[in-house]
Design a protein around this motif. Structure first.
Motif, PDB file in Angstrom:
ATOM      1  N   SER A  26      37.935  65.026  19.920  1.00 49.44           N
ATOM      2  CA  SER A  26      37.384  63.872  20.093  1.00 49.44           C
ATOM      3  C   SER A  26      35.813  63.768  20.431  1.00 49.44           C
ATOM      4  O   SER A  26      35.336  62.838  21.128  1.00 49.44           O
ATOM      5  CB  SER A  26      38.305  62.901  21.022  1.00 49.44           C
ATOM      6  OG  SER A  26      39.559  62.604  20.507  1.00 49.44           O
ATOM      7  N   LEU A  38      44.390  68.470  23.789  1.00 47.45           N
ATOM      8  CA  LEU A  38      44.253  67.253  22.914  1.00 47.45           C
ATOM      9  C   LEU A  38      42.651  66.733  23.018  1.00 47.45           C
ATOM     10  O   LEU A  38      42.383  66.012  21.863  1.00 47.45           O
ATOM     11  CB  LEU A  38      45.116  66.047  23.462  1.00 47.45           C
ATOM     12  CG  LEU A  38      46.517  66.385  23.464  1.00 47.45           C
ATOM     13  CD1 LEU A  38      47.201  65.059  23.958  1.00 47.45           C
ATOM     14  CD2 LEU A  38      46.939  66.660  21.935  1.00 47.45           C
ATOM     15  N   MET A  83      50.039  70.525  28.133  1.00 45.90           N
ATOM     16  CA  MET A  83      50.273  69.706  26.863  1.00 45.90           C
ATOM     17  C   MET A  83      48.672  69.107  26.545  1.00 45.90           C
ATOM     18  O   MET A  83      48.080  68.981  25.378  1.00 45.90           O
ATOM     19  CB  MET A  83      51.372  68.892  26.709  1.00 45.90           C
ATOM     20  CG  MET A  83      51.582  68.114  25.374  1.00 45.90           C
ATOM     21  SD  MET A  83      53.114  67.180  25.422  1.00 45.90           S
ATOM     22  CE  MET A  83      54.187  68.357  24.470  1.00 45.90           C
ATOM     23  N   MET A  84      48.629  68.249  27.497  1.00 43.55           N
ATOM     24  CA  MET A  84      46.936  67.510  27.221  1.00 43.55           C
ATOM     25  C   MET A  84      45.952  68.298  27.370  1.00 43.55           C
ATOM     26  O   MET A  84      44.965  67.766  26.444  1.00 43.55           O
ATOM     27  CB  MET A  84      46.892  66.593  28.720  1.00 43.55           C
ATOM     28  CG  MET A  84      48.032  65.365  28.993  1.00 43.55           C
ATOM     29  SD  MET A  84      47.714  64.307  27.670  1.00 43.55           S
ATOM     30  CE  MET A  84      49.536  64.701  26.580  1.00 43.55           C
ATOM     31  N   VAL A 115      43.106  61.165  28.038  1.00 40.42           N
ATOM     32  CA  VAL A 115      43.684  62.335  28.155  1.00 40.42           C
ATOM     33  C   VAL A 115      43.252  62.946  29.556  1.00 40.42           C
ATOM     34  O   VAL A 115      44.145  63.589  30.272  1.00 40.42           O
ATOM     35  CB  VAL A 115      43.456  63.475  26.921  1.00 40.42           C
ATOM     36  CG1 VAL A 115      43.645  64.684  27.175  1.00 40.42           C
ATOM     37  CG2 VAL A 115      43.983  62.780  25.582  1.00 40.42           C
ATOM     38  N   TYR A 139      39.893  57.828  24.006  1.00 38.96           N
ATOM     39  CA  TYR A 139      40.902  58.602  24.018  1.00 38.96           C
ATOM     40  C   TYR A 139      40.649  59.675  24.809  1.00 38.96           C
ATOM     41  O   TYR A 139      41.727  60.333  25.768  1.00 38.96           O
ATOM     42  CB  TYR A 139      41.112  59.111  22.570  1.00 38.96           C
ATOM     43  CG  TYR A 139      42.472  60.149  22.495  1.00 38.96           C
ATOM     44  CD1 TYR A 139      43.741  59.787  22.756  1.00 38.96           C
ATOM     45  CD2 TYR A 139      42.202  61.472  22.035  1.00 38.96           C
ATOM     46  CE1 TYR A 139      44.690  60.541  22.179  1.00 38.96           C
ATOM     47  CE2 TYR A 139      43.072  62.277  21.729  1.00 38.96           C
ATOM     48  CZ  TYR A 139      44.437  61.936  22.036  1.00 38.96           C
ATOM     49  OH  TYR A 139      45.578  62.819  21.858  1.00 38.96           O
TER      50      TYR A 139
END
Lengths: 156, 156
Positions: free
Chosen positions: B81, B77, B73-74, B38, B34
């Motif tokens: 993780s 994120l 936006m990314m 991203v 993930y």
């Protein structure tokens, strides 16, 4: 300003992002990786929406709106990376029908995009039942395209 | 509504998104994939901004604004993780310092996020010189973190 631009170019040249080369023709393996990356990001956020819709995760209006906004933005990105010559070059689950039945693939992609746009709008409103129902409609659009155009296993 | 929710759950259960399991604890390999996804999406959009800043691609205000919005936006994120236990489980370029020097990693991630937020704001304004300058500042923040926390080659 000129000096800072020259410096910016020097920095960017060393950041090591192969995507910078995308000003030229992208490589098939980069296109495959990119569309898989976008789908993975979609899967994470849609997964949270799905878990809420299924009652596996407590409903959270803010998380739903944020997740839907991510899916909405991402839903616009992968399609150009299914261009000619990107049917191979790295392991992919894309069925060859993506290229041999391109009209149907586009139709299903468009359906997904329109359901996702609705989902993002509904999610902004915060109505739990409406959001869960639209998650279901969006999931149907995902599944419909995956059934026809996504293989179960990677191929080279 | 109840029937449609049951149907939605049935559809979602068959969409096959492993991320739905994220309502529970995510697997390290899924977290690694993930965060790489991203970063790959960021790289594509920042690559376009970099190419414009370097004059390798014609400046396009709309593309700049769209690309900066995606990067913005990314940029929020990937950080969750990099949690405990995600230092291995799949090939990764994450240096072990991500975990052993977590405060510095967070500081550099925060710097990147703040530069990206500025970039998205500037890009909305459409001022070519200002956008190019802020692309440079953002690129410096990317590079600074990559230099310290990203390996040149994948490790297991």
């Amino acid at each position: 300003m000129k000096r800072s631009l020259i410096f910016a170019a020097a920095v960017l040249a060393t950041v090591g992002m192969s995507s910078i080369a995308l000003a030229q023709a992208p490589k098939p393996e980069d296109e495959i990786r990119y569309r898989q990356s976008v789908m993975n990001v979609i899967g994470r956020s849609f997964g949270a929406l799905g878990a809420m819709a299924q009652g596996k995760m407590a409903f959270n209006a803010q998380l739903a709106a944020d997740s839907a906004a991510i899916v909405d933005m991402m839903s616009k990105l992968p399609w150009n990376s299914f261009g000619p010559g990107t049917d191979k070059g790295a392991p992919t689950k894309a069925d060859m029908k993506v290229w041999s039945d391109a009209d149907k693939f586009k139709e299903k992609a468009d359906k997904m995009k329109s359901e996702v746009t609705k989902l993002a709008q509904v999610a902004k409103g915060g109505d739990e039942a409406a959001i869960k129902a639209q998650v279901g409609e969006t999931g149907k659009a995902c599944k419909s395209c995956h059934d026809d155009f996504r293989l179960k296993e990677f191929r080279q």
